[in-house]
Design an enzyme around this catalytic site. Sequence first.
Site, PDB file in Angstrom:
ATOM      1  N   ASP A   1       0.785  -8.206  14.539  1.00 37.68           N
ATOM      2  CA  ASP A   1       0.479  -7.345  13.397  1.00 37.68           C
ATOM      3  C   ASP A   1      -0.899  -6.713  13.584  1.00 37.68           C
ATOM      4  OD1 ASP A   1       0.064  -6.134  10.960  1.00 37.68           O
ATOM      5  OD2 ASP A   1       0.569  -7.902   9.760  1.00 37.68           O
TER       6      ASP A   1
ATOM      7  N   HIS B   1       3.831  -5.689  11.498  1.00 37.46           N
ATOM      8  CA  HIS B   1       3.498  -5.807  10.076  1.00 37.46           C
ATOM      9  C   HIS B   1       4.720  -6.049   9.195  1.00 37.46           C
ATOM     10  CE1 HIS B   1       0.802  -5.738   6.756  1.00 37.46           C
ATOM     11  NE2 HIS B   1       1.288  -4.630   6.226  1.00 37.46           N
TER      12      HIS B   1
ATOM     13  N   GLN C   1      -0.738  -5.210   0.969  1.00 39.16           N
ATOM     14  CA  GLN C   1      -1.629  -5.022  -0.161  1.00 39.16           C
ATOM     15  C   GLN C   1      -1.227  -5.941  -1.311  1.00 39.16           C
ATOM     16  OE1 GLN C   1      -3.159  -1.100  -2.180  1.00 39.16           O
ATOM     17  NE2 GLN C   1      -1.203  -1.631  -3.125  1.00 39.16           N
TER      18      GLN C   1
ATOM     19  N   TYR D   1       0.822  -1.211   0.000  1.00 38.22           N
ATOM     20  CA  TYR D   1       0.000   0.000   0.000  1.00 38.22           C
ATOM     21  C   TYR D   1       0.861   1.268   0.000  1.00 38.22           C
ATOM     22  CZ  TYR D   1      -4.145   2.765   1.341  1.00 38.22           C
ATOM     23  OH  TYR D   1      -5.201   3.645   1.381  1.00 38.22           O
TER      24      TYR D   1
END
Length: 329
Positions: free
Chosen positions: A272, A302, A187, A92
């Site tokens: 996460d 993450h 993403q 992302y």
Amino acid sequence: MALFDLPLDQLRGYRSASVEPPDFDAFWARTLDETRSHPLDARFEAVDTGLRTVQVHDVTFAGFGGHPVRGWLTVPAASTEPLPLVVEFIGYGGGRGLAHAHLLWASAGFAHFVMDPRGQGSGWGPGDTPDPVGSGPAHPGFMTRGVEDPEDYYYRRLITDGVRAVEAARSHPLTDASRTAVTGVSQGGGVALAVAGLVPDLAAVAPNVPFLCDFPRALTLTDRLPYRELGNYLKAHRGRSEQVRRTLSYFDGVHFAARGRAPALFSTALEDETCPPSTVFAAYNAYPHQDKSIEVYDFNDHEGGGPFQEAVQLRWLPQRLGQGHVRQG
């Protein structure tokens, strides 16, 4: 950071409450049919990067709506025969970056194609692909662009671009279409999972800490961006929750996962808060293929496995794709 989601033993049995739209398959079949009415028009232009171990091509192809989408194709410099192909999708806010920045898979003997996400590429890496489609009012970011109608939603365009990226990469004579894998982080992992549900003849899929999974849980579990963009939108646009949730159901990685036909290697991290582990396990547990596994990183956020996960993939992918055949010139 302390663990905030379900215990690992419960994660392994967790199932999403996301409800699949009855016309899910028809929606995506129509979307891809409409896109394929435009010529793919994949163009590959050799780029002089100054590197001697790889050759790089600047790629343009027609994505959703026939819109031009960019990418890089990188192969070992001595390649003369079709190679197993790894198609990668970006996280992302990032873009495809510079031509010399993607060396891992070509260095391992594979052809590697990285797709530039339309409209992104100004968060942490530069991009070159505009998104010419406008939207109504949206929260800053990409999660709410067109979110009140699945026809207009941003991720309809991005996921369709991902399918076309596979088609474009497979059209090059140095790629072996029968040995194609898709991968990505966050993403990129979510798009890889969606593409795996829409392209039936992939050889492998490797989504790392995938985003866009189990929207019903993600929306109420985490305050982190990008999921929080949706919460902020609904905070401003009261009374539209049902409409937004309906749109999101067409893009939930859980439903794409249920259609996966290739061996799969997932990863998740138990701390996460951006892509909570229960949302990842929701997709993993829905994935029907017998040859699937998930790497769990107990004390990571993450960043997930990062280079440790890449090392796992470097052992796993050659077993599913076959090692690249590189003839020395």
